[in-house]
Design a protein around this motif. Structure first.
Motif, PDB file in Angstrom:
ATOM      1  N   TYR A   1      53.797  22.355  38.913  1.00 12.99           N
ATOM      2  CA  TYR A   1      54.499  23.031  37.828  1.00 12.99           C
ATOM      3  C   TYR A   1      54.454  24.540  38.039  1.00 12.99           C
ATOM      4  O   TYR A   1      53.386  25.117  38.259  1.00 12.99           O
ATOM      5  CB  TYR A   1      53.841  22.678  36.496  1.00 12.99           C
ATOM      6  CG  TYR A   1      54.524  23.273  35.276  1.00 12.99           C
ATOM      7  CD1 TYR A   1      54.019  24.419  34.662  1.00 12.99           C
ATOM      8  CD2 TYR A   1      55.651  22.680  34.728  1.00 12.99           C
ATOM      9  CE1 TYR A   1      54.637  24.957  33.544  1.00 12.99           C
ATOM     10  CE2 TYR A   1      56.273  23.208  33.604  1.00 12.99           C
ATOM     11  CZ  TYR A   1      55.762  24.340  33.021  1.00 12.99           C
ATOM     12  OH  TYR A   1      56.377  24.867  31.910  1.00 12.99           O
TER      13      TYR A   1
ATOM     14  N   TYR B   1      58.149  33.766  33.060  1.00 12.45           N
ATOM     15  CA  TYR B   1      58.221  34.283  31.704  1.00 12.45           C
ATOM     16  C   TYR B   1      58.557  35.774  31.775  1.00 12.45           C
ATOM     17  O   TYR B   1      58.227  36.458  32.734  1.00 12.45           O
ATOM     18  CB  TYR B   1      56.884  34.135  30.975  1.00 12.45           C
ATOM     19  CG  TYR B   1      56.499  32.719  30.635  1.00 12.45           C
ATOM     20  CD1 TYR B   1      55.798  31.926  31.533  1.00 12.45           C
ATOM     21  CD2 TYR B   1      56.840  32.179  29.401  1.00 12.45           C
ATOM     22  CE1 TYR B   1      55.448  30.630  31.213  1.00 12.45           C
ATOM     23  CE2 TYR B   1      56.484  30.874  29.063  1.00 12.45           C
ATOM     24  CZ  TYR B   1      55.793  30.113  29.975  1.00 12.45           C
ATOM     25  OH  TYR B   1      55.443  28.825  29.648  1.00 12.45           O
TER      26      TYR B   1
ATOM     27  N   LEU C   1      55.612  35.973  25.125  1.00 15.61           N
ATOM     28  CA  LEU C   1      56.106  35.481  26.407  1.00 15.61           C
ATOM     29  C   LEU C   1      57.275  34.541  26.144  1.00 15.61           C
ATOM     30  O   LEU C   1      57.153  33.586  25.384  1.00 15.61           O
ATOM     31  CB  LEU C   1      55.003  34.723  27.148  1.00 15.61           C
ATOM     32  CG  LEU C   1      53.872  35.555  27.733  1.00 15.61           C
ATOM     33  CD1 LEU C   1      52.700  34.677  28.080  1.00 15.61           C
ATOM     34  CD2 LEU C   1      54.350  36.307  28.962  1.00 15.61           C
ATOM     35  N   ARG C   2      58.391  34.810  26.807  1.00 16.12           N
ATOM     36  CA  ARG C   2      59.558  33.940  26.645  1.00 16.12           C
ATOM     37  C   ARG C   2      59.864  33.261  27.969  1.00 16.12           C
ATOM     38  O   ARG C   2      59.978  33.920  29.001  1.00 16.12           O
ATOM     39  CB  ARG C   2      60.752  34.734  26.131  1.00 16.12           C
ATOM     40  CG  ARG C   2      60.583  35.203  24.687  1.00 16.12           C
ATOM     41  CD  ARG C   2      61.836  35.890  24.175  1.00 16.12           C
ATOM     42  NE  ARG C   2      62.050  37.175  24.831  1.00 16.12           N
ATOM     43  CZ  ARG C   2      63.160  37.897  24.697  1.00 16.12           C
ATOM     44  NH1 ARG C   2      64.167  37.441  23.961  1.00 16.12           N
ATOM     45  NH2 ARG C   2      63.263  39.055  25.301  1.00 16.12           N
ATOM     46  N   LEU C   3      60.013  31.959  27.922  1.00 16.21           N
ATOM     47  CA  LEU C   3      60.224  31.146  29.119  1.00 16.21           C
ATOM     48  C   LEU C   3      61.641  31.326  29.641  1.00 16.21           C
ATOM     49  O   LEU C   3      62.621  31.125  28.914  1.00 16.21           O
ATOM     50  CB  LEU C   3      59.953  29.677  28.778  1.00 16.21           C
ATOM     51  CG  LEU C   3      60.082  28.660  29.886  1.00 16.21           C
ATOM     52  CD1 LEU C   3      59.034  28.911  30.974  1.00 16.21           C
ATOM     53  CD2 LEU C   3      59.917  27.242  29.323  1.00 16.21           C
TER      54      LEU C   3
ATOM     55  N   TYR D   1      61.727  26.989  34.526  1.00 15.34           N
ATOM     56  CA  TYR D   1      60.530  26.322  34.981  1.00 15.34           C
ATOM     57  C   TYR D   1      60.890  25.208  35.957  1.00 15.34           C
ATOM     58  O   TYR D   1      62.057  24.813  36.072  1.00 15.34           O
ATOM     59  CB  TYR D   1      59.707  25.785  33.808  1.00 15.34           C
ATOM     60  CG  TYR D   1      60.365  24.688  33.003  1.00 15.34           C
ATOM     61  CD1 TYR D   1      61.306  24.997  32.020  1.00 15.34           C
ATOM     62  CD2 TYR D   1      60.038  23.350  33.203  1.00 15.34           C
ATOM     63  CE1 TYR D   1      61.903  24.002  31.266  1.00 15.34           C
ATOM     64  CE2 TYR D   1      60.638  22.351  32.453  1.00 15.34           C
ATOM     65  CZ  TYR D   1      61.572  22.689  31.479  1.00 15.34           C
ATOM     66  OH  TYR D   1      62.168  21.696  30.738  1.00 15.34           O
TER      67      TYR D   1
ATOM     68  N   VAL E   1      59.162  21.444  37.632  1.00 19.07           N
ATOM     69  CA  VAL E   1      58.090  20.447  37.620  1.00 19.07           C
ATOM     70  C   VAL E   1      57.819  19.899  39.023  1.00 19.07           C
ATOM     71  O   VAL E   1      56.981  19.010  39.180  1.00 19.07           O
ATOM     72  CB  VAL E   1      58.393  19.292  36.636  1.00 19.07           C
ATOM     73  CG1 VAL E   1      58.467  19.822  35.212  1.00 19.07           C
ATOM     74  CG2 VAL E   1      59.671  18.581  37.014  1.00 19.07           C
TER      75      VAL E   1
ATOM     76  N   GLN F   1      66.100  25.048  32.632  1.00 16.43           N
ATOM     77  CA  GLN F   1      66.183  26.292  31.874  1.00 16.43           C
ATOM     78  C   GLN F   1      65.141  26.334  30.771  1.00 16.43           C
ATOM     79  O   GLN F   1      64.806  25.325  30.161  1.00 16.43           O
ATOM     80  CB  GLN F   1      67.573  26.420  31.264  1.00 16.43           C
ATOM     81  CG  GLN F   1      68.686  26.539  32.284  1.00 16.43           C
ATOM     82  CD  GLN F   1      70.050  26.704  31.628  1.00 16.43           C
ATOM     83  OE1 GLN F   1      70.188  26.537  30.424  1.00 16.43           O
ATOM     84  NE2 GLN F   1      71.042  27.040  32.417  1.00 16.43           N
ATOM     85  N   GLY F   2      64.670  27.559  30.501  1.00 20.48           N
ATOM     86  CA  GLY F   2      63.774  27.780  29.384  1.00 20.48           C
ATOM     87  C   GLY F   2      64.518  28.345  28.193  1.00 20.48           C
ATOM     88  O   GLY F   2      65.653  27.978  27.919  1.00 20.48           O
ATOM     89  N   GLU F   3      63.865  29.276  27.505  1.00 23.41           N
ATOM     90  CA  GLU F   3      64.436  29.858  26.286  1.00 23.41           C
ATOM     91  C   GLU F   3      65.499  30.913  26.563  1.00 23.41           C
ATOM     92  O   GLU F   3      66.450  31.060  25.800  1.00 23.41           O
ATOM     93  CB  GLU F   3      63.325  30.522  25.457  1.00 23.41           C
ATOM     94  CG  GLU F   3      62.184  29.623  25.046  1.00 23.41           C
ATOM     95  CD  GLU F   3      61.055  30.440  24.437  1.00 23.41           C
ATOM     96  OE1 GLU F   3      60.173  30.893  25.188  1.00 23.41           O
ATOM     97  OE2 GLU F   3      61.063  30.624  23.204  1.00 23.41           O
TER      98      GLU F   3
ATOM     99  N   PHE G   1      56.225  37.531  34.388  1.00 22.87           N
ATOM    100  CA  PHE G   1      55.057  36.793  34.850  1.00 22.87           C
ATOM    101  C   PHE G   1      55.484  35.452  35.431  1.00 22.87           C
ATOM    102  O   PHE G   1      56.280  34.730  34.829  1.00 22.87           O
ATOM    103  CB  PHE G   1      54.078  36.538  33.696  1.00 22.87           C
ATOM    104  CG  PHE G   1      53.302  37.739  33.269  1.00 22.87           C
ATOM    105  CD1 PHE G   1      53.683  38.460  32.143  1.00 22.87           C
ATOM    106  CD2 PHE G   1      52.182  38.150  33.981  1.00 22.87           C
ATOM    107  CE1 PHE G   1      52.961  39.572  31.732  1.00 22.87           C
ATOM    108  CE2 PHE G   1      51.456  39.261  33.575  1.00 22.87           C
ATOM    109  CZ  PHE G   1      51.845  39.977  32.458  1.00 22.87           C
TER     110      PHE G   1
ATOM    111  N   PRO H   1      52.196  20.652  33.300  1.00 22.12           N
ATOM    112  CA  PRO H   1      52.422  21.602  32.202  1.00 22.12           C
ATOM    113  C   PRO H   1      51.418  21.492  31.063  1.00 22.12           C
ATOM    114  O   PRO H   1      51.252  22.452  30.313  1.00 22.12           O
ATOM    115  CB  PRO H   1      53.844  21.264  31.727  1.00 22.12           C
ATOM    116  CG  PRO H   1      54.177  19.955  32.331  1.00 22.12           C
ATOM    117  CD  PRO H   1      53.377  19.822  33.578  1.00 22.12           C
TER     118      PRO H   1
ATOM    119  N   LEU I   1      47.363  26.980  32.677  1.00 26.31           N
ATOM    120  CA  LEU I   1      48.386  27.728  33.414  1.00 26.31           C
ATOM    121  C   LEU I   1      47.724  28.942  34.054  1.00 26.31           C
ATOM    122  O   LEU I   1      47.014  29.701  33.379  1.00 26.31           O
ATOM    123  CB  LEU I   1      49.474  28.156  32.433  1.00 26.31           C
ATOM    124  CG  LEU I   1      50.896  28.389  32.899  1.00 26.31           C
ATOM    125  CD1 LEU I   1      51.453  27.172  33.598  1.00 26.31           C
ATOM    126  CD2 LEU I   1      51.772  28.764  31.711  1.00 26.31           C
TER     127      LEU I   1
ATOM    128  N   PHE J   1      48.297  32.517  35.783  1.00 24.99           N
ATOM    129  CA  PHE J   1      49.321  33.556  35.811  1.00 24.99           C
ATOM    130  C   PHE J   1      49.126  34.514  36.976  1.00 24.99           C
ATOM    131  O   PHE J   1      47.990  34.795  37.385  1.00 24.99           O
ATOM    132  CB  PHE J   1      49.295  34.368  34.513  1.00 24.99           C
ATOM    133  CG  PHE J   1      49.938  33.665  33.353  1.00 24.99           C
ATOM    134  CD1 PHE J   1      49.220  32.755  32.587  1.00 24.99           C
ATOM    135  CD2 PHE J   1      51.262  33.914  33.018  1.00 24.99           C
ATOM    136  CE1 PHE J   1      49.807  32.098  31.515  1.00 24.99           C
ATOM    137  CE2 PHE J   1      51.862  33.266  31.936  1.00 24.99           C
ATOM    138  CZ  PHE J   1      51.137  32.358  31.193  1.00 24.99           C
TER     139      PHE J   1
END
Lengths: 111, 112
Positions: B31, B35, B43-45, B48, B50, B57-59, B90, B97, B101, B103
């Motif tokens: 994973y 961010y 932190l906004r994703l 990502y 797997v 897609q994230g946010e 980051f 997941p 995690l 970083f």
């Protein structure tokens, strides 16, 4: 609206105080709940992790999850100046692997 | 044991330029994620993965591309930089997941 909401603070407390940090979330599919700590100019580091409702203790730290209210908390007992950092809640939707963070609460513990 | 390595640490771009933020991990983690961190936003994703060959897609995925051709590497591409992409980025990785995690040290990006 973000799926995870957290009061950004800042929060300032005297040394020795009990600190309460909180997050709410909107999606009942969220299953795993984490707290990360981030010092200035560093990447976040995992502090606490839980996947069930109830309390989990680790030294001065207690993580609490209330799934019925979609509310998670982190308590810090006997707070120290070294606890001064930004605390971020993180919640995982196990249907796909999205780990979503709250906005983070900046904590300052004054000697 | 290097962990998660991000390069560069700092970058200044002009509007419209493209660039790639590099991320590599040596822990054989499946994973990986990217961010961005902005003041008051946490932190906004962005994206990502797997596993190799799988991305999602994230946010906040708009304006960014990713690929995962190997387990170790997960580069983030800015196609046409905009001032709104000024942020600290980051990269992170974990075995799964729902596990810890790890970083990287972050990339501070300024778009003028």
């Amino acid at each position: 609206q973000k799926e995870v909401e957290q009061d950004p603070g800042p929060l300032s407390v005297p040394e020795g105080a009990i600190v309460s940090l909180n997050c709410t979330y909107s999606n009942s599919a969220f299953q795993y709940f984490m707290w990360y700590r981030q010092y200035s100019r560093k990447g976040p580091e995992l502090l606490m992790y839980t996947y069930s409702s109830g309390n989990k203790e680790d030294g001065r730290f207690t993580a609490q999850v209330d799934k019925s209210s979609k509310y998670i908390s982190l308590f810090i007992r006997d707070s120290q100046p070294s606890d001064s950092a930004t605390y971020l809640c993180a919640i995982l939707n196990n249907q796909g692997g999205k780990l979503i963070f709250g906005q983070g609460t900046e904590l300052s513990v004054k000697p | 044991n290097a962990g998660v390595t991000q390069t560069p640490k700092f970058q200044v771009l002009k509007t419209g330029q493209s660039m790639t933020l590099q991320c590599a991990q040596d822990m054989n983690h499946e994973y990986m994620s990217w961010y961005r961190q902005d003041p008051g936003m946490g932190l906004r994703l962005i994206h990502y993965s797997v596993g190799a060959g799988i991305t999602d897609q994230g946010e906040v995925p708009n304006g960014y591309n990713v690929s995962r051709s190997t387990t170790e590497d997960f580069p983030l591409r800015l196609l046409s930089a905009a001032p709104s992409q000024t942020s600290v980025y980051f990269c992170a990785s974990s075995r799964d997941p729902n596990e810890k995690l790890f970083f990287g040290s972050g990339t501070q990006l300024s778009v003028l």
